[in-house]
Motif scaffolding. Structure first.
Motif, PDB file in Angstrom:
ATOM      1  N   MET A   1       0.843  -1.144  -0.029  1.00  0.00           N
ATOM      2  CA  MET A   1      -0.084  -0.067   0.023  1.00  0.00           C
ATOM      3  C   MET A   1       0.862   1.371   0.001  1.00  0.00           C
ATOM      4  SD  MET A   1      -3.012  -1.160  -0.128  1.00  0.00           S
ATOM      5  CE  MET A   1      -3.958   0.420   0.433  1.00  0.00           C
ATOM      6  N   ILE A   2       0.281   2.431  -0.474  1.00  0.00           N
ATOM      7  CA  ILE A   2       0.857   3.806  -0.263  1.00  0.00           C
ATOM      8  C   ILE A   2       0.583   4.551   0.617  1.00  0.00           C
ATOM      9  CG2 ILE A   2       1.316   5.660  -2.016  1.00  0.00           C
ATOM     10  CD1 ILE A   2       2.427   3.115  -2.920  1.00  0.00           C
ATOM     11  N   ASP A   3       1.641   4.862   1.375  1.00  0.00           N
ATOM     12  CA  ASP A   3       1.431   5.723   2.581  1.00  0.00           C
ATOM     13  C   ASP A   3       1.855   7.186   2.155  1.00  0.00           C
ATOM     14  OD1 ASP A   3       1.066   7.214   4.944  1.00  0.00           O
ATOM     15  OD2 ASP A   3       2.586   5.851   5.925  1.00  0.00           O
ATOM     16  N   LYS A   4       0.828   8.053   1.901  1.00  0.00           N
ATOM     17  CA  LYS A   4       1.089   9.399   1.648  1.00  0.00           C
ATOM     18  C   LYS A   4       1.695  10.295   2.718  1.00  0.00           C
ATOM     19  CE  LYS A   4      -2.016   9.440  -2.264  1.00  0.00           C
ATOM     20  NZ  LYS A   4      -3.469  10.340  -3.020  1.00  0.00           N
ATOM     21  N   ASN A   5       1.708   9.954   3.951  1.00  0.00           N
ATOM     22  CA  ASN A   5       2.028  10.651   5.061  1.00  0.00           C
ATOM     23  C   ASN A   5       3.591  10.126   5.413  1.00  0.00           C
ATOM     24  OD1 ASN A   5      -0.404  12.114   5.412  1.00  0.00           O
ATOM     25  ND2 ASN A   5      -0.967  10.151   6.557  1.00  0.00           N
ATOM     26  N   SER A   6       3.988   9.082   4.616  1.00  0.00           N
ATOM     27  CA  SER A   6       5.528   8.455   4.844  1.00  0.00           C
ATOM     28  C   SER A   6       6.475   9.775   4.160  1.00  0.00           C
ATOM     29  CB  SER A   6       5.555   7.356   4.297  1.00  0.00           C
ATOM     30  OG  SER A   6       6.895   6.945   3.911  1.00  0.00           O
ATOM     31  N   PRO A   7       7.566  10.049   5.078  1.00  0.00           N
ATOM     32  CA  PRO A   7       8.511  10.668   4.196  1.00  0.00           C
ATOM     33  C   PRO A   7       9.198  10.175   3.135  1.00  0.00           C
ATOM     34  CG  PRO A   7       9.438   9.306   6.097  1.00  0.00           C
ATOM     35  CD  PRO A   7       7.988   8.964   6.030  1.00  0.00           C
ATOM     36  N   LEU A   8       8.926   8.953   2.854  1.00  0.00           N
ATOM     37  CA  LEU A   8       9.390   8.408   1.522  1.00  0.00           C
ATOM     38  C   LEU A   8       8.634   8.856   0.596  1.00  0.00           C
ATOM     39  CD1 LEU A   8       9.942   4.514   2.633  1.00  0.00           C
ATOM     40  CD2 LEU A   8      11.638   6.225   2.346  1.00  0.00           C
ATOM     41  N   PRO A   9       9.271   9.328  -0.696  1.00  0.00           N
ATOM     42  CA  PRO A   9       8.554   9.890  -1.815  1.00  0.00           C
ATOM     43  C   PRO A   9       7.532   8.667  -2.360  1.00  0.00           C
ATOM     44  CG  PRO A   9      10.936  10.350  -1.999  1.00  0.00           C
ATOM     45  CD  PRO A   9      10.824   9.296  -0.841  1.00  0.00           C
ATOM     46  N   ILE A  10       6.377   9.265  -2.958  1.00  0.00           N
ATOM     47  CA  ILE A  10       5.518   8.424  -3.493  1.00  0.00           C
ATOM     48  C   ILE A  10       5.936   7.410  -4.595  1.00  0.00           C
ATOM     49  CG2 ILE A  10       3.098   8.140  -4.606  1.00  0.00           C
ATOM     50  CD1 ILE A  10       3.120   9.118  -1.723  1.00  0.00           C
ATOM     51  N   TYR A  11       6.798   8.197  -5.655  1.00  0.00           N
ATOM     52  CA  TYR A  11       7.382   7.310  -6.449  1.00  0.00           C
ATOM     53  C   TYR A  11       8.200   6.108  -6.067  1.00  0.00           C
ATOM     54  CZ  TYR A  11      12.229   8.861  -6.475  1.00  0.00           C
ATOM     55  OH  TYR A  11      13.549   8.977  -6.058  1.00  0.00           O
ATOM     56  N   TYR A  12       9.104   6.434  -5.108  1.00  0.00           N
ATOM     57  CA  TYR A  12       9.749   5.588  -4.330  1.00  0.00           C
ATOM     58  C   TYR A  12       9.031   4.191  -3.984  1.00  0.00           C
ATOM     59  CZ  TYR A  12      13.295   2.752  -1.649  1.00  0.00           C
ATOM     60  OH  TYR A  12      14.309   2.263  -0.985  1.00  0.00           O
ATOM     61  N   GLN A  13       7.725   4.480  -3.201  1.00  0.00           N
ATOM     62  CA  GLN A  13       7.230   3.503  -2.803  1.00  0.00           C
ATOM     63  C   GLN A  13       6.426   2.575  -3.966  1.00  0.00           C
ATOM     64  OE1 GLN A  13       4.306   4.555   0.322  1.00  0.00           O
ATOM     65  NE2 GLN A  13       5.341   6.569   0.471  1.00  0.00           N
ATOM     66  N   ILE A  14       6.097   3.157  -4.998  1.00  0.00           N
ATOM     67  CA  ILE A  14       5.496   2.570  -6.185  1.00  0.00           C
ATOM     68  C   ILE A  14       6.671   1.667  -6.686  1.00  0.00           C
ATOM     69  CG2 ILE A  14       4.786   2.910  -8.422  1.00  0.00           C
ATOM     70  CD1 ILE A  14       2.257   3.430  -6.528  1.00  0.00           C
ATOM     71  N   GLN A  15       7.764   2.307  -6.764  1.00  0.00           N
ATOM     72  CA  GLN A  15       9.154   1.393  -7.249  1.00  0.00           C
ATOM     73  C   GLN A  15       9.322   0.404  -6.543  1.00  0.00           C
ATOM     74  OE1 GLN A  15      12.237   4.219  -8.264  1.00  0.00           O
ATOM     75  NE2 GLN A  15      13.692   2.506  -7.326  1.00  0.00           N
ATOM     76  N   GLU A  16       9.143   0.368  -5.036  1.00  0.00           N
ATOM     77  CA  GLU A  16       9.535  -0.761  -4.191  1.00  0.00           C
ATOM     78  C   GLU A  16       8.334  -1.907  -4.324  1.00  0.00           C
ATOM     79  OE1 GLU A  16      12.581  -1.315  -2.560  1.00  0.00           O
ATOM     80  OE2 GLU A  16      12.919   0.062  -3.998  1.00  0.00           O
ATOM     81  N   MET A  17       7.161  -1.472  -4.388  1.00  0.00           N
ATOM     82  CA  MET A  17       5.962  -2.210  -4.517  1.00  0.00           C
ATOM     83  C   MET A  17       6.013  -3.092  -5.762  1.00  0.00           C
ATOM     84  SD  MET A  17       2.020  -1.541  -5.244  1.00  0.00           S
ATOM     85  CE  MET A  17       2.518  -1.045  -6.750  1.00  0.00           C
ATOM     86  N   ILE A  18       6.408  -2.443  -6.763  1.00  0.00           N
ATOM     87  CA  ILE A  18       6.715  -3.355  -8.248  1.00  0.00           C
ATOM     88  C   ILE A  18       7.933  -4.221  -8.038  1.00  0.00           C
ATOM     89  CG2 ILE A  18       7.488  -3.039 -10.474  1.00  0.00           C
ATOM     90  CD1 ILE A  18       6.017  -0.392 -10.682  1.00  0.00           C
ATOM     91  N   ARG A  19       8.874  -3.680  -7.406  1.00  0.00           N
ATOM     92  CA  ARG A  19       9.971  -4.697  -7.054  1.00  0.00           C
ATOM     93  C   ARG A  19       9.810  -5.964  -6.351  1.00  0.00           C
ATOM     94  NH1 ARG A  19      15.241  -2.524  -7.378  1.00  0.00           N
ATOM     95  NH2 ARG A  19      14.559  -0.687  -7.126  1.00  0.00           N
ATOM     96  N   LYS A  20       8.979  -5.688  -5.344  1.00  0.00           N
ATOM     97  CA  LYS A  20       8.757  -6.789  -4.569  1.00  0.00           C
ATOM     98  C   LYS A  20       7.733  -7.863  -5.258  1.00  0.00           C
ATOM     99  CE  LYS A  20       8.971  -4.473  -0.041  1.00  0.00           C
ATOM    100  NZ  LYS A  20       8.273  -3.779   0.998  1.00  0.00           N
ATOM    101  N   LYS A  21       6.879  -7.408  -6.081  1.00  0.00           N
ATOM    102  CA  LYS A  21       6.152  -8.008  -6.743  1.00  0.00           C
ATOM    103  C   LYS A  21       6.971  -9.056  -7.698  1.00  0.00           C
ATOM    104  CE  LYS A  21       1.679  -5.610  -6.602  1.00  0.00           C
ATOM    105  NZ  LYS A  21       1.040  -6.675  -6.198  1.00  0.00           N
ATOM    106  N   ILE A  22       8.013  -8.681  -8.321  1.00  0.00           N
ATOM    107  CA  ILE A  22       8.793  -9.260  -9.194  1.00  0.00           C
ATOM    108  C   ILE A  22       9.870 -10.166  -8.325  1.00  0.00           C
ATOM    109  CG2 ILE A  22      10.851  -8.852 -10.699  1.00  0.00           C
ATOM    110  CD1 ILE A  22       9.662  -6.321 -11.537  1.00  0.00           C
ATOM    111  N   GLU A  23      10.305  -9.644  -7.316  1.00  0.00           N
ATOM    112  CA  GLU A  23      11.237 -10.642  -6.567  1.00  0.00           C
ATOM    113  C   GLU A  23      10.290 -11.798  -6.191  1.00  0.00           C
ATOM    114  OE1 GLU A  23      12.882  -8.067  -3.558  1.00  0.00           O
ATOM    115  OE2 GLU A  23      14.549  -7.265  -5.118  1.00  0.00           O
ATOM    116  N   SER A  24       9.054 -11.578  -5.762  1.00  0.00           N
ATOM    117  CA  SER A  24       8.496 -12.627  -4.845  1.00  0.00           C
ATOM    118  C   SER A  24       7.617 -13.479  -6.122  1.00  0.00           C
ATOM    119  CB  SER A  24       7.352 -12.166  -4.124  1.00  0.00           C
ATOM    120  OG  SER A  24       6.328 -11.492  -5.167  1.00  0.00           O
ATOM    121  N   SER A  25       7.816 -13.304  -7.626  1.00  0.00           N
ATOM    122  CA  SER A  25       7.581 -14.097  -8.559  1.00  0.00           C
ATOM    123  C   SER A  25       6.083 -13.844  -8.829  1.00  0.00           C
ATOM    124  CB  SER A  25       7.794 -15.295  -8.436  1.00  0.00           C
ATOM    125  OG  SER A  25       9.158 -15.809  -8.372  1.00  0.00           O
TER     126      SER A  25
END
Length: 240
Positions: free
Chosen positions: A1-25
């Protein structure tokens, strides 16, 4: 999920979400990602933010974009650790992949002056010149031109594409290979390389040049290889 209150940029959260989906197959090689519009609507963010995340993953080689089609998960890169002199065949077998070659040209000819100088031989002598595509599980990985001093190695089998040259030299001809020197250089694929490797002209490649020596220090082989930048990665172990 995306946390808009997080200090992490939104694009980075999207990027890591996609990365995890790839790494988990969950998303496998060849799968197409949802469109930027769907990402933006699902997470209530701008398409520009989605585009930034996807662009960075494409630059890393995890995704590829095909104009008019969409964005897809790429095949994982083959990783080779540089810690000794091994052949392509040995490297692929160590990774559980099936090595192979498509022979483009095999000739016995007089070397060019640069090749003759590299192999420390008279340019009136002859070399075996072997041009071939190196395959891993039937997928092109590298376009390779090998020049070998024929005075040292003698004759080679006509069906050379079905053999490991190092195996022939060491096991059948009794030569002892000592060491090699390699140089690495980033480059862009020329038309010939692109056609053989199934990539586009101008795509990134890694150029590797290797001189191989017998155990007495005699150079006998010069290899120039163009490796696909999207499918190959080298790692160097550096003990202190």
């Amino acid at each position: 999920m995306i946390d808009k209150n997080s200090p992490l940029p939104i694009y980075y959260q999207i990027q890591e979400m996609i990365r995890k989906k790839i790494e988990s197959s969950e998303w496998e090689p060849g799968d197409m990602l949802p469109s930027e519009r769907i990402f933006a609507e699902d997470f209530d963010i701008s398409r520009m933010t989605v585009r930034q995340a996807v662009t960075e993953l494409a630059n890393e080689g995890l995704l590829r974009r095909e104009k008019g089609k969409g964005t897809f998960v790429t095949e994982p890169k083959i990783e080779q650790t540089l810690q000794g002199l091994t052949s392509f065949t040995e490297d692929m077998k160590d990774r559980g992949l099936k090595p192979g070659s498509d022979l483009i040209q095999y000739s016995v000819l007089t070397p060019s002056k640069p090749v003759a100088d590299t192999l420390q031989m008279n340019d009136t002598k002859q070399i075996h010149e072997i041009k071939r595509i190196r395959l891993a599980d039937e997928v092109p990985m590298a376009f390779e031109t090998t020049s070998i001093n024929s005075d040292i190695v003698g004759e080679l089998p006509e069906d050379i594409e079905n053999h490991s040259i190092y195996y022939i030299l060491e096991k059948e001809k009794g030569l002892k290979i000592g060491n090699g020197e390699q140089t690495f250089e980033s480059s862009l694929a020329r038309k010939e390389e692109a056609d053989f490797l199934g990539i586009r002209e101008g795509d990134p490649i890694l150029l590797i040049r290797r001189i191989t020596y017998l155990d007495d220090g005699t150079p006998f082989e010069y290899v120039k290889s163009a490796y696909r930048g999207d499918r190959y990665r080298f790692t160097i172990k550096m003990p202190r």
